[in-house]
Design a protein around this motif. Structure first.
Motif, PDB file in Angstrom:
ATOM      1  N   ASP A 284       0.932  -1.474   0.124  1.00  0.00           N
ATOM      2  CA  ASP A 284      -0.155  -0.174  -0.135  1.00  0.00           C
ATOM      3  C   ASP A 284       0.911   1.223   0.067  1.00  0.00           C
ATOM      4  OD1 ASP A 284      -2.724   1.227   0.160  1.00  0.00           O
ATOM      5  OD2 ASP A 284      -1.804   2.098   2.134  1.00  0.00           O
ATOM      6  N   LEU A 285       1.944   1.165   0.587  1.00  0.00           N
ATOM      7  CA  LEU A 285       2.880   2.276   0.843  1.00  0.00           C
ATOM      8  C   LEU A 285       3.961   2.327  -0.344  1.00  0.00           C
ATOM      9  CD1 LEU A 285       3.543   2.178   4.552  1.00  0.00           C
ATOM     10  CD2 LEU A 285       2.279   3.980   3.476  1.00  0.00           C
ATOM     11  N   GLY A 286       3.795   1.513  -1.530  1.00  0.00           N
ATOM     12  CA  GLY A 286       4.698   1.651  -2.393  1.00  0.00           C
ATOM     13  C   GLY A 286       5.897   0.780  -2.325  1.00  0.00           C
ATOM     14  N   LEU A 287       5.946   0.063  -1.206  1.00  0.00           N
ATOM     15  CA  LEU A 287       7.161  -1.023  -1.051  1.00  0.00           C
ATOM     16  C   LEU A 287       6.878  -2.254  -1.694  1.00  0.00           C
ATOM     17  CD1 LEU A 287       7.790   0.149   2.633  1.00  0.00           C
ATOM     18  CD2 LEU A 287       9.191   0.900   0.496  1.00  0.00           C
ATOM     19  N   ALA A 288       8.006  -3.026  -1.673  1.00  0.00           N
ATOM     20  CA  ALA A 288       7.887  -4.453  -2.056  1.00  0.00           C
ATOM     21  C   ALA A 288       8.591  -5.107  -0.913  1.00  0.00           C
ATOM     22  CB  ALA A 288       8.767  -4.710  -3.186  1.00  0.00           C
ATOM     23  N   SER A 289       8.029  -6.401  -0.736  1.00  0.00           N
ATOM     24  CA  SER A 289       8.539  -7.223   0.305  1.00  0.00           C
ATOM     25  C   SER A 289       9.038  -8.663  -0.145  1.00  0.00           C
ATOM     26  CB  SER A 289       7.632  -7.353   1.272  1.00  0.00           C
ATOM     27  OG  SER A 289       6.203  -7.892   0.838  1.00  0.00           O
ATOM     28  N   ALA A 290       9.998  -9.502   0.639  1.00  0.00           N
ATOM     29  CA  ALA A 290      10.341 -10.694   0.110  1.00  0.00           C
ATOM     30  C   ALA A 290      10.325 -11.172   1.618  1.00  0.00           C
ATOM     31  CB  ALA A 290      11.391 -10.825  -0.702  1.00  0.00           C
ATOM     32  N   GLN A 291       9.541 -12.474   1.687  1.00  0.00           N
ATOM     33  CA  GLN A 291       9.909 -13.249   2.772  1.00  0.00           C
ATOM     34  C   GLN A 291      10.883 -14.365   2.539  1.00  0.00           C
ATOM     35  OE1 GLN A 291       6.150 -14.389   4.709  1.00  0.00           O
ATOM     36  NE2 GLN A 291       7.344 -16.060   6.085  1.00  0.00           N
ATOM     37  N   ILE A 292      11.841 -14.371   3.589  1.00  0.00           N
ATOM     38  CA  ILE A 292      12.960 -15.378   3.384  1.00  0.00           C
ATOM     39  C   ILE A 292      12.999 -16.361   3.928  1.00  0.00           C
ATOM     40  CG2 ILE A 292      15.634 -15.464   3.641  1.00  0.00           C
ATOM     41  CD1 ILE A 292      14.712 -13.082   1.928  1.00  0.00           C
ATOM     42  N   ASP A 293      12.728 -17.881   3.142  1.00  0.00           N
ATOM     43  CA  ASP A 293      12.253 -19.060   3.742  1.00  0.00           C
ATOM     44  C   ASP A 293      13.522 -19.848   4.610  1.00  0.00           C
ATOM     45  OD1 ASP A 293       9.756 -18.874   2.962  1.00  0.00           O
ATOM     46  OD2 ASP A 293      10.094 -19.310   0.956  1.00  0.00           O
ATOM     47  N   ARG A 294      14.842 -19.506   4.100  1.00  0.00           N
ATOM     48  CA  ARG A 294      15.600 -20.443   4.723  1.00  0.00           C
ATOM     49  C   ARG A 294      16.616 -19.677   5.421  1.00  0.00           C
ATOM     50  NH1 ARG A 294      19.338 -22.337   1.590  1.00  0.00           N
ATOM     51  NH2 ARG A 294      19.809 -24.036   3.009  1.00  0.00           N
ATOM     52  N   PHE A 295      16.712 -19.995   6.489  1.00  0.00           N
ATOM     53  CA  PHE A 295      17.739 -19.330   7.608  1.00  0.00           C
ATOM     54  C   PHE A 295      17.982 -20.076   8.718  1.00  0.00           C
ATOM     55  CE2 PHE A 295      13.406 -17.780   8.424  1.00  0.00           C
ATOM     56  CZ  PHE A 295      13.321 -18.066   9.810  1.00  0.00           C
ATOM     57  N   ASN A 296      19.156 -19.617   9.259  1.00  0.00           N
ATOM     58  CA  ASN A 296      19.640 -20.500  10.634  1.00  0.00           C
ATOM     59  C   ASN A 296      19.243 -19.498  11.835  1.00  0.00           C
ATOM     60  OD1 ASN A 296      21.234 -21.198  12.891  1.00  0.00           O
ATOM     61  ND2 ASN A 296      22.822 -21.979  11.683  1.00  0.00           N
ATOM     62  N   GLY A 297      18.110 -20.009  12.426  1.00  0.00           N
ATOM     63  CA  GLY A 297      17.298 -19.413  13.385  1.00  0.00           C
ATOM     64  C   GLY A 297      18.414 -19.217  14.800  1.00  0.00           C
ATOM     65  N   SER A 298      18.881 -20.339  15.127  1.00  0.00           N
ATOM     66  CA  SER A 298      19.937 -20.330  16.179  1.00  0.00           C
ATOM     67  C   SER A 298      20.860 -19.149  16.007  1.00  0.00           C
ATOM     68  CB  SER A 298      20.481 -21.662  16.421  1.00  0.00           C
ATOM     69  OG  SER A 298      19.420 -22.470  16.612  1.00  0.00           O
ATOM     70  N   LEU A 299      21.501 -19.052  14.696  1.00  0.00           N
ATOM     71  CA  LEU A 299      22.572 -18.041  14.489  1.00  0.00           C
ATOM     72  C   LEU A 299      22.213 -16.675  14.671  1.00  0.00           C
ATOM     73  CD1 LEU A 299      25.641 -17.612  14.120  1.00  0.00           C
ATOM     74  CD2 LEU A 299      24.944 -17.988  11.453  1.00  0.00           C
ATOM     75  N   ILE A 300      20.696 -16.600  14.077  1.00  0.00           N
ATOM     76  CA  ILE A 300      20.299 -15.123  14.039  1.00  0.00           C
ATOM     77  C   ILE A 300      19.899 -14.854  15.620  1.00  0.00           C
ATOM     78  CG2 ILE A 300      17.992 -13.947  13.491  1.00  0.00           C
ATOM     79  CD1 ILE A 300      18.003 -15.466  10.738  1.00  0.00           C
ATOM     80  N   ARG A 301      19.655 -15.850  16.323  1.00  0.00           N
ATOM     81  CA  ARG A 301      19.091 -15.514  17.755  1.00  0.00           C
ATOM     82  C   ARG A 301      20.442 -14.918  18.555  1.00  0.00           C
ATOM     83  NH1 ARG A 301      15.180 -16.765  21.007  1.00  0.00           N
ATOM     84  NH2 ARG A 301      14.163 -18.111  19.503  1.00  0.00           N
ATOM     85  N   ASP A 302      21.584 -15.589  18.067  1.00  0.00           N
ATOM     86  CA  ASP A 302      22.925 -15.373  18.664  1.00  0.00           C
ATOM     87  C   ASP A 302      23.220 -13.927  18.508  1.00  0.00           C
ATOM     88  OD1 ASP A 302      22.735 -17.688  20.123  1.00  0.00           O
ATOM     89  OD2 ASP A 302      24.335 -18.669  18.725  1.00  0.00           O
ATOM     90  N   ILE A 303      23.117 -13.790  16.945  1.00  0.00           N
ATOM     91  CA  ILE A 303      23.739 -12.393  16.416  1.00  0.00           C
ATOM     92  C   ILE A 303      23.048 -11.087  17.272  1.00  0.00           C
ATOM     93  CG2 ILE A 303      23.743 -10.921  14.384  1.00  0.00           C
ATOM     94  CD1 ILE A 303      24.264 -13.543  12.758  1.00  0.00           C
ATOM     95  N   PHE A 304      21.729 -11.294  17.124  1.00  0.00           N
ATOM     96  CA  PHE A 304      20.742 -10.302  17.677  1.00  0.00           C
ATOM     97  C   PHE A 304      20.221 -10.403  18.993  1.00  0.00           C
ATOM     98  CE2 PHE A 304      20.546 -10.360  12.863  1.00  0.00           C
ATOM     99  CZ  PHE A 304      20.933  -9.171  12.666  1.00  0.00           C
ATOM    100  N   SER A 305      20.944 -11.194  19.725  1.00  0.00           N
ATOM    101  CA  SER A 305      20.441 -11.274  21.155  1.00  0.00           C
ATOM    102  C   SER A 305      19.006 -11.483  21.466  1.00  0.00           C
ATOM    103  CB  SER A 305      21.068 -10.083  22.124  1.00  0.00           C
ATOM    104  OG  SER A 305      22.374 -10.066  21.865  1.00  0.00           O
ATOM    105  N   ILE A 306      18.425 -12.268  20.731  1.00  0.00           N
ATOM    106  CA  ILE A 306      16.942 -12.584  20.957  1.00  0.00           C
ATOM    107  C   ILE A 306      16.591 -13.262  22.076  1.00  0.00           C
ATOM    108  CG2 ILE A 306      14.918 -13.565  19.753  1.00  0.00           C
ATOM    109  CD1 ILE A 306      16.130 -12.750  16.793  1.00  0.00           C
ATOM    110  N   PRO A 307      15.996 -13.066  23.115  1.00  0.00           N
ATOM    111  CA  PRO A 307      15.549 -13.613  24.245  1.00  0.00           C
ATOM    112  C   PRO A 307      14.808 -14.982  23.973  1.00  0.00           C
ATOM    113  CG  PRO A 307      14.401 -11.888  24.064  1.00  0.00           C
ATOM    114  CD  PRO A 307      15.064 -11.565  23.136  1.00  0.00           C
ATOM    115  N   LEU A 308      15.032 -15.956  24.915  1.00  0.00           N
ATOM    116  CA  LEU A 308      14.271 -17.438  24.510  1.00  0.00           C
ATOM    117  C   LEU A 308      12.676 -17.418  24.427  1.00  0.00           C
ATOM    118  CD1 LEU A 308      16.655 -19.661  26.589  1.00  0.00           C
ATOM    119  CD2 LEU A 308      16.561 -19.311  24.012  1.00  0.00           C
TER     120      LEU A 308
END
Length: 217
Positions: free
Chosen positions: A146-170
């Motif tokens: 609606d705001l003129g942007l585009a999006s893409a959902q990323i299906d493959r990722f290492n969730g544990s590594l992302i959690r560590d990189i960005f300090s996402i709590p449990l």
């Protein structure tokens, strides 16, 4: 753009323009719209981790198997499902509800009991949180369109590594990784299966007989 138009126009882009940033105002507007998604008892069990810094986006891309969209898009958003909004935010949400709609002490007692009952019945808070955070992620994609942007959902990722990189709590589940920006060129139309392939009527396996309708309706 109407909601129907945004849904029909929404596409997962092939390429983003890496030299066209998303302004603060548009980013804030998109997130405010995404936050209006439905949630039980207005608990809003989602959090958006917005990543714009180049170094952080590079780290995210490596954790997503070097997905090219994360290298191009100026914004990445991690959609998190928060397990315990009833413990940390229910009082604030209840006060907002009371300000919007006059509630008696009896009404508040009934609502409090419903929240406690419904949340106690959830044996896996992570699944519960992601179920509703994914609704917010879908709303985010429609708001972006609606705001003129585009999006893409990323299906493959290492969730544990992302959690560590960005300090996402449990007590937060990683439910979706989104790339947001401006598309290069016109995205192609994504094919959609006919309703006869997607829907049943009254009982599983019973054929759909109401026709295909019209996307313009």
């Amino acid at each position: 753009m109407t909601a129907a138009e945004a849904i029909l126009c929404r596409q997962s882009v092939v390429r983003f323009d890496p030299d066209r940033p998303v302004s603060d105002a548009i980013l804030v507007r998109m997130l405010r719209l995404a936050g209006r998604a439905h949630s039980p008892h207005h608990l809003q069990p989602w959090r958006f981790l917005v990543i714009r810094d180049q170094g952080n986006r590079d780290r995210l891309r490596r954790a997503a198997f070097h997905h090219p969209r994360l290298g191009e898009a100026p914004v990445a958003i991690l959609v998190l499902g928060y397990h315990h909004p009833d413990r940390s935010h229910w009082q604030v949400i209840r006060d907002q509800l009371s300000s919007a709609v006059p509630l008696s002490a009896e009404d508040l007692g009934r609502i409090n009991a419903e929240v406690r009952r419904d949340l106690a019945a959830e044996t896996d808070r992570g699944i519960w949180a992601c179920r509703h955070a994914n609704a917010a992620a879908t709303t985010l994609m429609i708001a972006a369109t609606d705001l003129g942007l585009a999006s893409a959902q990323i299906d493959r990722f290492n969730g544990s590594l992302i959690r560590d990189i960005f300090s996402i709590p449990l007590d937060h589940s990683l439910c979706a990784v989104m790339a947001i920006g401006y598309a290069v060129g016109e995205p192609s139309t994504v094919p959609c299966l006919p309703l006869a392939e997607l829907c049943f009527l009254e009982h599983f396996g019973q054929p759909w007989t109401l026709g295909e309708g019209d996307d313009r309706a």
